[in-house]
Structure formats: C-alpha cells, structure tokens
Design a protein around this motif. Structure first.
Motif, PDB file in Angstrom:
ATOM      1  N   LEU B  10      10.316   0.242  17.317  1.00 28.35           N
ATOM      2  CA  LEU B  10       9.556   0.951  16.447  1.00 28.35           C
ATOM      3  C   LEU B  10      10.187   0.273  14.780  1.00 28.35           C
ATOM      4  CD1 LEU B  10       9.816   4.306  18.010  1.00 28.35           C
ATOM      5  CD2 LEU B  10       7.582   2.936  17.641  1.00 28.35           C
ATOM      6  N   LEU B  13       8.543  -2.692  13.717  1.00 30.05           N
ATOM      7  CA  LEU B  13       7.167  -2.424  13.471  1.00 30.05           C
ATOM      8  C   LEU B  13       6.987  -1.430  12.129  1.00 30.05           C
ATOM      9  CD1 LEU B  13       5.360  -2.345  16.978  1.00 30.05           C
ATOM     10  CD2 LEU B  13       5.335  -4.345  15.356  1.00 30.05           C
ATOM     11  N   GLY B  14       7.936  -0.845  11.726  1.00 29.17           N
ATOM     12  CA  GLY B  14       7.903   0.070  10.973  1.00 29.17           C
ATOM     13  C   GLY B  14       8.194  -0.369   9.539  1.00 29.17           C
ATOM     14  N   ASN B  15       7.433  -1.456   8.948  1.00 30.34           N
ATOM     15  CA  ASN B  15       7.433  -2.268   7.883  1.00 30.34           C
ATOM     16  C   ASN B  15       5.751  -2.588   7.727  1.00 30.34           C
ATOM     17  OD1 ASN B  15       7.493  -4.703   6.429  1.00 30.34           O
ATOM     18  ND2 ASN B  15       9.441  -3.691   5.633  1.00 30.34           N
ATOM     19  N   PRO B  16       5.378  -2.309   6.492  1.00 28.49           N
ATOM     20  CA  PRO B  16       3.932  -2.537   6.398  1.00 28.49           C
ATOM     21  C   PRO B  16       3.682  -4.280   6.540  1.00 28.49           C
ATOM     22  CG  PRO B  16       4.689  -1.067   4.751  1.00 28.49           C
ATOM     23  CD  PRO B  16       5.654  -1.479   5.267  1.00 28.49           C
ATOM     24  N   LEU B  19       3.985  -5.007  10.313  1.00 31.01           N
ATOM     25  CA  LEU B  19       3.122  -4.696  11.033  1.00 31.01           C
ATOM     26  C   LEU B  19       1.703  -5.367  10.695  1.00 31.01           C
ATOM     27  CD1 LEU B  19       2.261  -2.536  13.198  1.00 31.01           C
ATOM     28  CD2 LEU B  19       1.838  -0.795  11.291  1.00 31.01           C
ATOM     29  N   LYS B  20       1.369  -5.853   9.340  1.00 30.34           N
ATOM     30  CA  LYS B  20       0.511  -6.703   9.103  1.00 30.34           C
ATOM     31  C   LYS B  20       0.710  -7.935   9.918  1.00 30.34           C
ATOM     32  CE  LYS B  20      -0.672  -4.932   4.616  1.00 30.34           C
ATOM     33  NZ  LYS B  20       0.386  -5.080   3.250  1.00 30.34           N
ATOM     34  N   TYR B  22       2.124  -8.535  12.691  1.00 36.73           N
ATOM     35  CA  TYR B  22       1.696  -8.375  14.061  1.00 36.73           C
ATOM     36  C   TYR B  22       0.292  -8.142  14.491  1.00 36.73           C
ATOM     37  CZ  TYR B  22       2.373  -6.730  18.845  1.00 36.73           C
ATOM     38  OH  TYR B  22       2.142  -6.742  20.232  1.00 36.73           O
ATOM     39  N   ARG B  23      -0.263  -7.342  13.697  1.00 32.34           N
ATOM     40  CA  ARG B  23      -1.671  -7.205  13.686  1.00 32.34           C
ATOM     41  C   ARG B  23      -2.641  -8.600  13.729  1.00 32.34           C
ATOM     42  NH1 ARG B  23      -5.175  -2.943   9.902  1.00 32.34           N
ATOM     43  NH2 ARG B  23      -4.509  -4.891   8.235  1.00 32.34           N
ATOM     44  N   ILE B  26      -2.327 -10.265  16.762  1.00 25.38           N
ATOM     45  CA  ILE B  26      -3.295  -9.766  17.855  1.00 25.38           C
ATOM     46  C   ILE B  26      -4.726 -10.245  17.547  1.00 25.38           C
ATOM     47  CG2 ILE B  26      -4.214  -7.817  18.454  1.00 25.38           C
ATOM     48  CD1 ILE B  26      -1.408  -7.738  19.739  1.00 25.38           C
ATOM     49  N   ARG B  27      -4.881 -10.148  16.337  1.00 24.23           N
ATOM     50  CA  ARG B  27      -6.367 -10.457  15.867  1.00 24.23           C
ATOM     51  C   ARG B  27      -6.710 -12.160  16.130  1.00 24.23           C
ATOM     52  NH1 ARG B  27      -7.835  -6.800  10.594  1.00 24.23           N
ATOM     53  NH2 ARG B  27      -7.931  -4.853  11.853  1.00 24.23           N
ATOM     54  N   ALA B  28      -5.749 -12.818  16.063  1.00 27.31           N
ATOM     55  CA  ALA B  28      -5.554 -14.334  16.247  1.00 27.31           C
ATOM     56  C   ALA B  28      -5.904 -14.561  17.652  1.00 27.31           C
ATOM     57  CB  ALA B  28      -4.466 -14.822  15.860  1.00 27.31           C
ATOM     58  N   LEU B  33      -1.058 -17.900  15.813  1.00 23.81           N
ATOM     59  CA  LEU B  33      -1.504 -17.967  14.252  1.00 23.81           C
ATOM     60  C   LEU B  33      -0.071 -18.655  13.838  1.00 23.81           C
ATOM     61  CD1 LEU B  33      -3.828 -17.886  12.587  1.00 23.81           C
ATOM     62  CD2 LEU B  33      -2.562 -15.410  12.045  1.00 23.81           C
ATOM     63  N   ARG B  37      -0.212 -20.305   8.202  1.00 18.52           N
ATOM     64  CA  ARG B  37      -1.554 -19.502   8.253  1.00 18.52           C
ATOM     65  C   ARG B  37      -1.337 -18.085   7.839  1.00 18.52           C
ATOM     66  NH1 ARG B  37      -2.196 -23.845   9.323  1.00 18.52           N
ATOM     67  NH2 ARG B  37      -1.961 -23.978   7.160  1.00 18.52           N
ATOM     68  N   LYS B  41      -2.482 -16.043   4.632  1.00 18.77           N
ATOM     69  CA  LYS B  41      -2.881 -14.557   4.677  1.00 18.77           C
ATOM     70  C   LYS B  41      -2.209 -13.384   3.826  1.00 18.77           C
ATOM     71  CE  LYS B  41      -5.361 -14.731   9.007  1.00 18.77           C
ATOM     72  NZ  LYS B  41      -6.650 -13.715   9.583  1.00 18.77           N
TER      73      LYS B  41
END
Lengths: 113, 113
Positions: B10, B13-16, B19-20, B22-23, B26-28, B33, B37, B41
């Motif tokens: 937690l 992931l508890g840092n903006p 978390l960006k 990681y997201r 996921i989207r990749a 990625l 890259r 971004k």
DNA sequence: AGCGTTCTCCCATAAAGCTAGAAATATCGA
DNA sequence: TCGATATTTCTAGCTTTATGGGAGAACGCT
C-alpha cells in the motif's frame, strides 16, 4: 475516485500501525472502538496513536463519534469500497487496458517518434 | 498475505507518481512499457523515475525484462490481486468481523477491565 | 575497441513522516 | 467549581522519503 485521492488513501493505509488500527476497527464491527481501547491493543503512546488516527480521519477512512469523554472510532466501509473499486477498475484486471495497449506494443520497439 | 506485507504494498502505491506508473503499466497491457516511455509520459527526471520504479519492483508489484538497452516494465497482476484480496478479506467487508465485535460492544462502555 | 543509447546508482538537499513527552482541551459527575 | 478521565495539540528530535544532477554501467552496433 480520482488517482490522487486513491494515492492519499493508499498512503494512509500504507503504514503497519495505521493498517492495524483500521483492521481493528473493522473487526470491532458497527460498535466501533474507543481510542483508549485501540491504545491498549496496539500499545503505543497516546500522542502517536492520535496522530495516526487523525491521518485516517482526514482521508475519510475513519470517522469518530464522541461519547462523553471517550471518542469512538468507526471504519468507513464506503470509502474503503471506493478505494478497492478504484484498484480493481484501474489497476487490477486486464480489462483496464485501453487503446494504449496496442500502441505501446509498437512504440516499445522504436526509440524516437 | 501478512499485514506488514500489505502495508508495504500500500505504501508503494500510496504515492501519486508511483500509482500513475503502475496504472500506465496496467494500461500498457501484456506488452509492458519501457522506462523511457514512462519517462516521456510522466515527464519526470530519469533518476526520480528509476527510484519510483525500484520501489515498485522491490515489493513485487512490478517486474522488469531487459530488451537490449531498454528495460521493459510489467505490472504484476498476481501481487495486486493478493493485495486486493487482503483488503477485501481483512479490511473491507463486515464479514471480517470477529468475535471481537461482540466483546467490544460491551467493553466500549466501561473504562477499566 | 569505440560509440550512442538507455537506464541505474551515488550524492546532496529539502521536505515530510514517525515517535513520544508534556501541556492543554473536552467532558461529565459530585 | 473542582476533579477525574480521555484525548488532542504542541514541541522536538530523529529517520525516511522525494527529487534530480551527474557519473557510471549494461547493451548492441559497426
């Protein structure tokens, strides 16, 4: 839930002591748990505990209700559900993949656009 | 998953910014990625990005595979699922209530045992 | 071997977090 | 109002985190 909010919630839970506090409140159920009871369970200084509880209250994960001189803490299920919802939707399943996925499959290979 | 492990995840992931990251992974999707890259971004210094990625790798949320000079990052779905599983089981539903719930309903009222 | 590319590691700095003792506040009962 | 109880706030020290510049390391190409 926005990403920054999710990060704030994760950060609040991302400390063993605070996670223990939150779990204790969940286990306490609807009756909640007084700050003093938490202090007995976790065996940490009152000021330290107060600090951690405040961090949880600020992000909305915990609410407090005063009962005379004691403060009863309650876990806010709704906020946790929103947080888990964010994780599942944006960060967990592969269904979160966007059109990025296909694009990146190509751009990974080359260096500059 | 143990509480301390969950807290570590937690916190990661508890840092903006993280978390960006990681997201974005996921989207990749399965292609992952490259660090470069991600850097484009998120527009942060390479050393800073490297630090954040390392934090995610250390706790197992992200894995890396080298492809020549580039490092491809992948989100580790399994670890995230375990984390969400912990939250749902221990911290989310009211089914996590233990026998404590009934006891606390009484002890909240009185001061000392 | 030399070179360009990509990324990490070392270093420093500023900011934030954790811990807890002591003082202050809130609340109720006598 | 005085006192007891419960909790927060103030203050302070120590540790950790976030950020990024620059040197260095990994890698493949020629």
């Amino acid at each position: 839930m926005k990403l920054d909010d999710a990060a704030a919630h994760l950060e609040a839970l991302g400390n063993p002591t605070r996670l223990k506090i939150y779990r204790a409140l969940i286990r306490a159920g609807g009756a909640g748990l007084a700050v003093g009871r938490l202090q007995e369970k976790l065996k940490i200084a009152p000021s330290t505990l107060s600090h951690h509880i405040k961090a949880l209250v600020v992000v909305g994960l915990v609410t407090q209700v005063r009962d005379a001189t004691t403060l009863i803490c309650h876990a806010n299920y709704e906020v946790m559900r929103e947080l888990v919802g964010f994780l599942v939707a944006e960060c967990c399943t592969e269904s979160a993949e966007t059109a990025d996925a296909k694009i990146n499959a190509k751009t990974n290979a080359k260096t500059a656009a």
